[in-house]
Scaffold this motif. Structure first.
Motif, short mmCIF file in Angstrom:
data_model
loop_
_atom_site.label_atom_id
_atom_site.label_comp_id
_atom_site.label_asym_id
_atom_site.label_seq_id
_atom_site.Cartn_x
_atom_site.Cartn_y
_atom_site.Cartn_z
N GLU A 126 1.00 -1.18 -0.03
CA GLU A 126 0.10 -0.02 0.11
C GLU A 126 0.92 1.26 0.06
N LYS A 127 1.83 1.24 0.63
CA LYS A 127 2.92 2.28 0.60
C LYS A 127 3.51 2.30 -0.50
N VAL A 128 3.76 1.43 -1.45
CA VAL A 128 4.45 1.49 -2.52
C VAL A 128 3.57 2.04 -3.75
N LEU A 129 2.38 1.50 -3.66
CA LEU A 129 1.21 2.35 -4.47
C LEU A 129 1.07 3.60 -4.29
N GLU A 130 1.16 3.98 -2.94
CA GLU A 130 1.12 5.30 -2.86
C GLU A 130 1.78 6.19 -3.23
N THR A 131 3.10 5.79 -3.08
CA THR A 131 4.08 6.63 -3.61
C THR A 131 4.60 6.55 -5.09
N ASN A 132 4.04 5.52 -5.64
CA ASN A 132 4.13 5.40 -7.01
C ASN A 132 3.53 6.39 -8.15
N THR A 133 4.12 7.44 -8.19
CA THR A 133 3.75 8.48 -8.76
C THR A 133 4.46 8.77 -10.06
N ILE A 134 3.71 9.67 -10.97
CA ILE A 134 4.73 10.00 -12.24
C ILE A 134 5.12 11.47 -11.88
N PRO A 135 6.32 11.68 -12.04
CA PRO A 135 7.03 13.08 -11.62
C PRO A 135 6.08 14.01 -12.76
N GLU A 136 6.15 15.48 -12.22
CA GLU A 136 5.47 16.43 -12.98
C GLU A 136 6.74 17.27 -13.89
N GLY A 137 6.05 17.65 -15.18
CA GLY A 137 6.90 18.44 -15.97
C GLY A 137 7.58 17.70 -16.94
N LEU A 138 7.03 16.23 -17.39
CA LEU A 138 7.86 15.45 -18.23
C LEU A 138 7.42 15.87 -19.66
N HIS A 139 8.51 15.41 -20.58
CA HIS A 139 8.16 15.58 -21.86
C HIS A 139 7.06 14.52 -22.27
N SER A 140 6.34 14.69 -23.27
CA SER A 140 5.39 13.81 -23.52
C SER A 140 5.65 12.34 -23.91
N LEU A 141 6.84 12.37 -24.59
CA LEU A 141 7.40 10.65 -24.43
C LEU A 141 7.75 10.38 -23.36
N ASP A 142 8.57 10.99 -22.45
CA ASP A 142 9.05 10.48 -21.17
C ASP A 142 7.66 10.15 -20.29
N LEU A 143 6.76 11.19 -20.37
CA LEU A 143 5.46 10.91 -19.84
C LEU A 143 4.64 9.56 -20.14
N TYR A 144 4.89 9.14 -21.57
CA TYR A 144 4.15 7.81 -21.86
C TYR A 144 5.21 6.93 -21.23
N TYR A 145 6.10 6.76 -21.40
CA TYR A 145 7.04 5.55 -20.73
C TYR A 145 6.88 5.65 -19.09
N GLU A 146 6.92 6.77 -18.60
CA GLU A 146 6.83 6.81 -17.24
C GLU A 146 5.29 6.14 -16.71
N ASN A 147 4.27 6.57 -17.37
CA ASN A 147 2.96 6.06 -17.37
C ASN A 147 2.79 4.53 -17.50
N GLU A 148 3.70 4.09 -18.81
CA GLU A 148 3.57 2.57 -18.98
C GLU A 148 4.47 1.85 -17.50
N LYS A 149 5.32 2.36 -17.17
CA LYS A 149 6.01 1.90 -16.18
C LYS A 149 5.32 1.78 -14.87
N LYS A 150 4.60 2.93 -14.36
CA LYS A 150 3.59 2.86 -13.35
C LYS A 150 2.54 2.00 -13.34
N GLN A 151 1.92 1.89 -14.46
CA GLN A 151 0.66 1.00 -14.62
C GLN A 151 1.26 -0.59 -14.61
N LYS A 152 2.52 -0.93 -15.00
CA LYS A 152 2.77 -2.17 -14.95
C LYS A 152 3.43 -2.42 -13.35
N LEU A 153 3.93 -1.59 -12.90
CA LEU A 153 4.16 -1.77 -11.41
C LEU A 153 2.92 -1.74 -10.56
N ASP A 154 2.07 -1.02 -10.84
CA ASP A 154 0.94 -1.13 -10.06
C ASP A 154 -0.06 -2.36 -10.57
#
Length: 565
Positions: A126-154
């Protein structure tokens, strides 16, 4: 164990959803008391972690003694054990589990974590899920990969979270069903017992009338008197029944007072006794539970049992308690080494400590260390807390070995090191729950905990140097009537160069004479103990007391020192 114990435990299950380890232990005790072998096997398996073949066989042998005590044959026991393991334990724990090593979902995976480990893992996820957030201010491509990584970990951790919660729910339901069945059985037995008691009452009432008819005599003035051995025997039988089955002391006293003068008296005492027995036909014969006020009374104060030499650790600990939510007041914290939390001015030290430890509303917090076990007052506090059965928790200073826990403290009761993050999280949860405090925002708690562990690590680093440095008195040599030579062995097992702040010595001779002195600062300024060095140093000292160097008793010698960090 009575019906109230079962009903209380069932109510506790209503309050706890997943943190059921303590409740499992409580229900296991009930099952062992009743010799319910099937339930003992189930709960013992779920209490165990990493169930290897050796652990399986050890558990099998351990419970077998209970099965034999109940009267089961070896074959009957074996059948029950295998059935519980395959159809209950494994069946409840079989799930589709994402295996991190193979990076794939493994179907039919049996989760081998114990109940307490499952609870801890849920908290971690629950703590990992709570802290698994996407950093702000990312480039659209970086945001895409970060979102993919977040969803996979979630996805991975949600799989584990769902499986763990499902397993705990099944175990919880099993325990509740067992308790409900035990409760139903005890209610039926109670009703049967009540029927037996009431039948016994009817017999006593009937016998009373028969004894009255047999033992009655008319006096000179026509007054009826009842007396005789049969009448006395009947009265004693009634007294035994009331003493054994009626917990109401007022009813007991009334009957016993009437019975005292009943023999050779008129009808009035007899009628009063019959009246009480008749009224008892509507009495609830359930035993009155013993209320333990020291358990039921709300805890609102912490008594910190510690060595005064550990003042730095304790100061940091009190600050942490304040940050968790314990008020800065001597009404809520007692700590003899800290001003404001210590013994009030003018109070007798020992009487005050005695009163504190006799209070029902305190939790004792033991700060265990090398210094603690060398402190007589600390050990006295430990013994007093044990005698009065106080709620207690133990926190260990970083350089103290868990294996060295002795005395009245149960080493199997959960203790944790001051710089252990997970241990501190559980400690905070315990304090919040016990004192009914408001929950702390996890970000604030993370910051407070880091400040605390940083302080503790710094204190522990300096302490470790002292613990890893030894100064021993090897020999005392008399030079003349005013001077002596001390042979001191210095040992440094660290990789650091050591400088001493001070070295104090207390010497004693065989006649009981003592001499206290300190190493001159000029000597210490020039003295160095190099990494991993072991050497003897000879220093000359003046002495002028009654202490006799030739009769020095090494057992009475004490050396205290402090080094620079």
């Amino acid at each position: 164990m009575d019906l109230l114990d079962i009903q209380t435990t069932l109510r506790e299950f209503e309050l706890e959803r997943y943190n059921i380890h303590n409740l499992l232990i409580k229900v296991l005790r009930i099952a062992k008391y009743r010799l319910d072998v099937k339930e003992i096997i189930f709960m013992s398996l779920n209490k165990s972690s990493s169930l290897t073949n050796d652990k399986y066989l050890a558990l099998y042998s351990e419970i077998k003694t209970i099965a034999i005590k109940k009267g089961l044959s070896s074959n009957e026991y074996k059948t029950i054990f295998v059935d519980v393991y395959e159809n209950y334990y494994k069946n409840q724990r079989t799930t589709d589990w994402y295996e991190l090593t193979s990076k794939s979902v493994e179907k039919g995976y049996v989760v081998g974590l114990s109940v307490s480990e499952l609870t801890d893992y849920i908290n971690q996820i629950e703590k990992v899920l709570e802290t698994n957030t996407i950093p702000e201010g990312l480039h659209s491509l970086d945001l895409y990969y970060e979102n993919e990584k977040k969803q996979k970990l979630d996805g991975i951790y949600l799989n584990h979270l769902g499986s763990c919660k499902s397993i705990l729910n099944k175990i919880r339901d099993y325990l509740i069903d067992y308790l409900v069945n035990v409760e139903s059985e005890m209610v039926i037995n109670k009703e049967l017992d009540d029927m037996d008691f009431k039948n016994e009452l009817l017999i006593l009432i009937q016998q009373g009338h028969e004894v009255k008819a047999k033992c009655s005599e008319v006096g000179l003035y026509g007054t009826l008197y009842i007396s005789g051995a049969d009448y006395i025997a009947w009265i004693e039988k009634c007294k035994l029944f009331i003493k054994k089955h009626v917990s109401d002391t007022e009813i007991q006293e009334n009957f016993f007072n009437i019975a005292k003068g009943a023999n050779e008296s008129g009808e009035t005492p007899f009628n009063s006794m019959i009246g009480i027995l008749t009224a008892l036909q509507d009495y609830d014969f359930t035993p009155t539970p013993v209320v333990h006020t020291d358990i039921n009374k709300k805890i609102d104060k912490i008594f910190i049992s510690h060595s005064s030499k550990d003042i730095e650790y304790v100061t940091a600990l009190v600050d942490l308690l304040n940050n968790i939510g314990i008020k800065k007041s001597d009404k809520h914290i007692f700590c003899s080494s800290l001003t404001g939390y210590d013994i009030p001015y003018g109070e007798n030290i020992y009487e005050f400590l005695k009163l504190e430890l006799n209070n029902n509303n305190i939790m004792v917090l033991f700060v265990l260390s090398h210094n603690y076990y060398e402190s007589a007052p600390s050990l006295n506090e430990m013994g007093a807390a044990w005698i009065t059965s106080k709620e207690h928790n133990s926190v260990l200073t970083p350089n103290f070995d868990f294996k060295k826990i002795t005395g009245a403290i149960d080493p199997t009761k959960i203790s944790f090191y001051m710089n252990d993050k997970d241990g501190l999280n559980k400690f905070r949860d315990t304090i919040v729950k016990t004192f009914e405090l408001d929950e702390i925002d996890y970000k604030i708690w993370d910051r407070d905990r880091k400040i605390f562990t940083d302080k503790v690590d710094a204190i522990a680093k300096t302490e470790a140097l002292n613990l890893n440095t030894q100064v021993k008195l090897e020999r005392v040599k008399k030079l003349n009537e005013n001077k002596m030579e001390l042979h001191l062995r210095f040992i440094n097992i660290t990789d650091k160069e050591i400088e001493f702040k001070f070295i104090d010595l207390e010497l004693g001779d065989s006649s009981g004479n003592k001499l206290n002195m300190s190493v001159d600062e000029d000597l210490l300024d020039e003295f160095r103990l190099y990494p991993r060095e072991n050497k003897i140093v000879k220093w000359t000292f003046d002495y002028g007391s009654s202490y006799n160097p030739r009769r020095d008793d090494s057992k009475l010698s004490k050396i205290s020192f402090e080094i620079y960090s």
